[in-house]
Design a protein around this motif. Structure first.
Motif, PDB file in Angstrom:
ATOM      1  N   ALA A 261       0.838  -1.197   0.000  1.00  9.81           N
ATOM      2  CA  ALA A 261       0.000   0.000   0.000  1.00  9.81           C
ATOM      3  C   ALA A 261       0.872   1.245   0.000  1.00  9.81           C
ATOM      4  O   ALA A 261       1.911   1.283   0.656  1.00  9.81           O
ATOM      5  CB  ALA A 261      -0.912   0.007   1.222  1.00  9.81           C
ATOM      6  N   ARG A 262       0.437   2.251  -0.721  1.00  5.16           N
ATOM      7  CA  ARG A 262       1.193   3.507  -0.800  1.00  5.16           C
ATOM      8  C   ARG A 262       0.740   4.515   0.234  1.00  5.16           C
ATOM      9  O   ARG A 262       1.478   5.435   0.585  1.00  5.16           O
ATOM     10  CB  ARG A 262       1.059   4.108  -2.195  1.00  5.16           C
ATOM     11  CG  ARG A 262       1.690   3.270  -3.307  1.00  5.16           C
ATOM     12  CD  ARG A 262       1.308   3.810  -4.671  1.00  5.16           C
ATOM     13  NE  ARG A 262      -0.142   3.721  -4.874  1.00  5.16           N
ATOM     14  CZ  ARG A 262      -0.783   4.211  -5.921  1.00  5.16           C
ATOM     15  NH1 ARG A 262      -0.106   4.863  -6.860  1.00  5.16           N
ATOM     16  NH2 ARG A 262      -2.086   4.079  -6.046  1.00  5.16           N
ATOM     17  N   THR A 263      -0.498   4.393   0.712  1.00  2.00           N
ATOM     18  CA  THR A 263      -1.043   5.341   1.677  1.00  2.00           C
ATOM     19  C   THR A 263      -1.692   4.594   2.831  1.00  2.00           C
ATOM     20  O   THR A 263      -1.934   3.383   2.763  1.00  2.00           O
ATOM     21  CB  THR A 263      -2.107   6.249   1.023  1.00  2.00           C
ATOM     22  OG1 THR A 263      -3.251   5.448   0.678  1.00  2.00           O
ATOM     23  CG2 THR A 263      -1.566   6.930  -0.226  1.00  2.00           C
ATOM     24  N   ARG A 264      -1.981   5.324   3.889  1.00  2.02           N
ATOM     25  CA  ARG A 264      -2.669   4.749   5.044  1.00  2.02           C
ATOM     26  C   ARG A 264      -4.028   4.191   4.637  1.00  2.02           C
ATOM     27  O   ARG A 264      -4.417   3.098   5.067  1.00  2.02           O
ATOM     28  CB  ARG A 264      -2.854   5.823   6.114  1.00  2.02           C
ATOM     29  CG  ARG A 264      -1.572   6.370   6.679  1.00  2.02           C
ATOM     30  CD  ARG A 264      -1.775   7.745   7.288  1.00  2.02           C
ATOM     31  NE  ARG A 264      -2.658   7.750   8.426  1.00  2.02           N
ATOM     32  CZ  ARG A 264      -2.262   7.667   9.688  1.00  2.02           C
ATOM     33  NH1 ARG A 264      -0.973   7.582   9.967  1.00  2.02           N
ATOM     34  NH2 ARG A 264      -3.129   7.711  10.671  1.00  2.02           N
ATOM     35  N   GLY A 265      -4.751   4.959   3.825  1.00  2.00           N
ATOM     36  CA  GLY A 265      -6.067   4.511   3.388  1.00  2.00           C
ATOM     37  C   GLY A 265      -6.005   3.223   2.586  1.00  2.00           C
ATOM     38  O   GLY A 265      -6.827   2.315   2.771  1.00  2.00           O
ATOM     39  N   GLU A 266      -5.018   3.124   1.690  1.00  3.81           N
ATOM     40  CA  GLU A 266      -4.850   1.901   0.898  1.00  3.81           C
ATOM     41  C   GLU A 266      -4.510   0.718   1.804  1.00  3.81           C
ATOM     42  O   GLU A 266      -4.963  -0.403   1.559  1.00  3.81           O
ATOM     43  CB  GLU A 266      -3.746   2.091  -0.142  1.00  3.81           C
ATOM     44  CG  GLU A 266      -4.128   2.987  -1.307  1.00  3.81           C
ATOM     45  CD  GLU A 266      -3.006   3.094  -2.320  1.00  3.81           C
ATOM     46  OE1 GLU A 266      -1.991   2.388  -2.170  1.00  3.81           O
ATOM     47  OE2 GLU A 266      -3.152   3.891  -3.273  1.00  3.81           O
ATOM     48  N   ALA A 267      -3.722   0.969   2.846  1.00  2.75           N
ATOM     49  CA  ALA A 267      -3.360  -0.109   3.766  1.00  2.75           C
ATOM     50  C   ALA A 267      -4.588  -0.642   4.494  1.00  2.75           C
ATOM     51  O   ALA A 267      -4.743  -1.858   4.673  1.00  2.75           O
ATOM     52  CB  ALA A 267      -2.322   0.392   4.774  1.00  2.75           C
ATOM     53  N   VAL A 268      -5.475   0.251   4.917  1.00  4.00           N
ATOM     54  CA  VAL A 268      -6.700  -0.172   5.599  1.00  4.00           C
ATOM     55  C   VAL A 268      -7.568  -1.013   4.664  1.00  4.00           C
ATOM     56  O   VAL A 268      -8.075  -2.078   5.038  1.00  4.00           O
ATOM     57  CB  VAL A 268      -7.483   1.051   6.118  1.00  4.00           C
ATOM     58  CG1 VAL A 268      -8.890   0.645   6.570  1.00  4.00           C
ATOM     59  CG2 VAL A 268      -6.728   1.718   7.261  1.00  4.00           C
ATOM     60  N   VAL A 269      -7.743  -0.539   3.429  1.00  7.18           N
ATOM     61  CA  VAL A 269      -8.559  -1.276   2.456  1.00  7.18           C
ATOM     62  C   VAL A 269      -7.951  -2.652   2.186  1.00  7.18           C
ATOM     63  O   VAL A 269      -8.651  -3.667   2.158  1.00  7.18           O
ATOM     64  CB  VAL A 269      -8.702  -0.472   1.149  1.00  7.18           C
ATOM     65  CG1 VAL A 269      -9.382  -1.316   0.072  1.00  7.18           C
ATOM     66  CG2 VAL A 269      -9.499   0.804   1.396  1.00  7.18           C
ATOM     67  N   ALA A 270      -6.624  -2.698   2.001  1.00  9.51           N
ATOM     68  CA  ALA A 270      -5.955  -3.969   1.716  1.00  9.51           C
ATOM     69  C   ALA A 270      -6.073  -4.920   2.898  1.00  9.51           C
ATOM     70  O   ALA A 270      -6.264  -6.137   2.727  1.00  9.51           O
ATOM     71  CB  ALA A 270      -4.495  -3.723   1.373  1.00  9.51           C
ATOM     72  N   ALA A 271      -5.960  -4.397   4.111  1.00 10.22           N
ATOM     73  CA  ALA A 271      -6.079  -5.239   5.301  1.00 10.22           C
ATOM     74  C   ALA A 271      -7.482  -5.814   5.429  1.00 10.22           C
ATOM     75  O   ALA A 271      -7.663  -6.963   5.856  1.00 10.22           O
ATOM     76  CB  ALA A 271      -5.711  -4.440   6.550  1.00 10.22           C
ATOM     77  N   ARG A 272      -8.486  -5.025   5.061  1.00  8.75           N
ATOM     78  CA  ARG A 272      -9.858  -5.539   5.090  1.00  8.75           C
ATOM     79  C   ARG A 272     -10.060  -6.628   4.048  1.00  8.75           C
ATOM     80  O   ARG A 272     -10.690  -7.661   4.320  1.00  8.75           O
ATOM     81  CB  ARG A 272     -10.838  -4.387   4.866  1.00  8.75           C
ATOM     82  CG  ARG A 272     -11.018  -3.494   6.091  1.00  8.75           C
ATOM     83  CD  ARG A 272     -11.887  -2.298   5.833  1.00  8.75           C
ATOM     84  NE  ARG A 272     -12.086  -1.539   7.063  1.00  8.75           N
ATOM     85  CZ  ARG A 272     -12.426  -0.264   7.112  1.00  8.75           C
ATOM     86  NH1 ARG A 272     -12.595   0.414   5.983  1.00  8.75           N
ATOM     87  NH2 ARG A 272     -12.590   0.335   8.270  1.00  8.75           N
ATOM     88  N   ARG A 273      -9.511  -6.416   2.875  1.00 13.85           N
ATOM     89  CA  ARG A 273      -9.653  -7.413   1.820  1.00 13.85           C
ATOM     90  C   ARG A 273      -8.954  -8.718   2.193  1.00 13.85           C
ATOM     91  O   ARG A 273      -9.391  -9.802   1.793  1.00 13.85           O
ATOM     92  CB  ARG A 273      -9.094  -6.872   0.507  1.00 13.85           C
ATOM     93  CG  ARG A 273      -9.985  -5.803  -0.128  1.00 13.85           C
ATOM     94  CD  ARG A 273      -9.321  -5.198  -1.346  1.00 13.85           C
ATOM     95  NE  ARG A 273     -10.203  -4.220  -1.971  1.00 13.85           N
ATOM     96  CZ  ARG A 273      -9.797  -3.308  -2.863  1.00 13.85           C
ATOM     97  NH1 ARG A 273      -8.517  -3.266  -3.225  1.00 13.85           N
ATOM     98  NH2 ARG A 273     -10.657  -2.463  -3.392  1.00 13.85           N
ATOM     99  N   ALA A 274      -7.863  -8.603   2.946  1.00  6.73           N
ATOM    100  CA  ALA A 274      -7.103  -9.788   3.341  1.00  6.73           C
ATOM    101  C   ALA A 274      -7.683 -10.442   4.599  1.00  6.73           C
ATOM    102  O   ALA A 274      -7.187 -11.476   5.036  1.00  6.73           O
ATOM    103  CB  ALA A 274      -5.637  -9.423   3.584  1.00  6.73           C
ATOM    104  N   GLY A 275      -8.725  -9.847   5.181  1.00 14.64           N
ATOM    105  CA  GLY A 275      -9.377 -10.447   6.333  1.00 14.64           C
ATOM    106  C   GLY A 275      -8.787 -10.088   7.675  1.00 14.64           C
ATOM    107  O   GLY A 275      -9.149 -10.685   8.695  1.00 14.64           O
ATOM    108  N   TRP A 276      -7.877  -9.107   7.721  1.00 11.06           N
ATOM    109  CA  TRP A 276      -7.272  -8.716   8.985  1.00 11.06           C
ATOM    110  C   TRP A 276      -8.123  -7.716   9.756  1.00 11.06           C
ATOM    111  O   TRP A 276      -7.991  -7.584  10.967  1.00 11.06           O
ATOM    112  CB  TRP A 276      -5.885  -8.125   8.747  1.00 11.06           C
ATOM    113  CG  TRP A 276      -4.858  -9.137   8.377  1.00 11.06           C
ATOM    114  CD1 TRP A 276      -4.378  -9.418   7.133  1.00 11.06           C
ATOM    115  CD2 TRP A 276      -4.192 -10.047   9.260  1.00 11.06           C
ATOM    116  NE1 TRP A 276      -3.460 -10.426   7.184  1.00 11.06           N
ATOM    117  CE2 TRP A 276      -3.313 -10.841   8.490  1.00 11.06           C
ATOM    118  CE3 TRP A 276      -4.235 -10.278  10.638  1.00 11.06           C
ATOM    119  CZ2 TRP A 276      -2.507 -11.831   9.024  1.00 11.06           C
ATOM    120  CZ3 TRP A 276      -3.437 -11.251  11.181  1.00 11.06           C
ATOM    121  CH2 TRP A 276      -2.582 -12.026  10.384  1.00 11.06           C
ATOM    122  N   LEU A 277      -8.948  -6.977   9.065  1.00 12.63           N
ATOM    123  CA  LEU A 277      -9.815  -5.977   9.686  1.00 12.63           C
ATOM    124  C   LEU A 277     -11.248  -6.180   9.233  1.00 12.63           C
ATOM    125  O   LEU A 277     -11.486  -6.656   8.123  1.00 12.63           O
ATOM    126  CB  LEU A 277      -9.374  -4.550   9.292  1.00 12.63           C
ATOM    127  CG  LEU A 277      -7.980  -4.069   9.700  1.00 12.63           C
ATOM    128  CD1 LEU A 277      -7.760  -2.673   9.141  1.00 12.63           C
ATOM    129  CD2 LEU A 277      -7.818  -4.072  11.219  1.00 12.63           C
TER     130      LEU A 277
END
Length: 278
Positions: A261-277
């Protein structure tokens, strides 16, 4: 905590950081309401309540000028300045303010609020003070961006406002878990967090059977991401987790790298997609 209350906390914390970084004795601010009006909702270091709930209209006074121009503005002697209009001289005089700076909180090219710093003497406010005030405004901007993204995700075919409460509960539980000394109880609490993350709001390969094995995050990285997903700045996340802001930055950088992820927002979205959040 409601979105409005969370926004107020972000402004309040930003004002405290502004005062610490600049040495200015007084700071205050608020966010825009309907139209182009801004209500001063948060005060720090004030001696009276004269400024509380003051409604500032775009173009009027120092804050209104900042809203209209979307850039920082400074006056050395508020009541005598010819650079601003003087609709708010009375409450400013009651508080005894002279030199005042105002910086906008700008999200996606739109002014969302104003932070002020002030002295009770008439003297120039240097560039260092202005830079620190701008950085405090940036903290609020980042928090508002994340909260806007969370609201968009919740409303875009997702589970809606009810699921936002689940996400807030998840973030609170993740922050609480490290403080529990009993390992069995702590494991049960983290298990509950995993169930929340695997609920109907989780998308992608980890949605039904836990987090995706392709992305391995450390527990503290998940804790930090949960705080970020709840709209917390690095400083607020550090307070919640009992660590320093630099430690939060380190965990966040590591998580962003793993999530590509390049930004904080992208990291949150990616973490949700991966099932961490959730």
């Amino acid at each position: 905590m409601t979105a409005e209350a969370s926004d107020a906390v972000e402004v309040r914390n930003a004002l405290l950081r502004l005062r610490r970084a600049t040495g200015l004795p007084v700071a205050f601010g608020g966010l825009l309401e309907a139209g182009r009006q801004m209500r001063i909702s948060e005060l720090s270091g004030t001696a009276t309540h004269a400024l509380r709930s003051l409604v500032v209209t775009s173009g009027t006074g120092l804050g209104g000028k900042t809203v209209a121009l979307s850039r920082p503005c400074v006056v050395t002697d508020y009541s005598a300045s010819r650079q601003i209009s003087h609709e708010y001289d009375a409450p400013v005089a009651v508080e005894g303010l002279r030199s005042v700076l105002a910086v906008p909180v700008v999200v996606r090219h739109r002014v969302r609020g104003v932070l002020y710093g002030a002295l009770r003497t008439a003297q120039p406010l240097g560039g260092r003070m202005l830079d620190a005030a701008v950085e405090a405004a940036r903290d609020v901007e980042r928090a508002l961006v994340l909260r806007d993204e969370a609201r968009t995700l919740a409303g875009g075919g997702g589970p809606g406002a009810g699921w936002e409460q689940v996400r807030e509960a998840h973030a609170a539980l993740r922050a609480l878990a490290p403080r529990i000394a009993d390992p069995g109880l702590r494991a049960e609490l983290l298990g509950a967090c995993a169930l929340l993350a695997a609920g109907p709001g989780a998308a992608g390969p980890g949605a039904s059977g836990g987090p995706s094995p392709r992305v391995r995050l450390a527990p503290r990285e998940v804790d930090v991401l949960a705080c970020v997903a709840d709209g917390a700045t690095n400083a607020v996340a550090a307070q919640r987790l009992g660590v320093t802001a630099e430690t939060v930055k380190g965990y966040l950088r590591s998580a962003m790298r793993k999530l590509r992820a390049r930004t904080r927002g992208e990291a949150v979205v990616a973490a949700r997609r991966a099932g961490w959040l959730p």
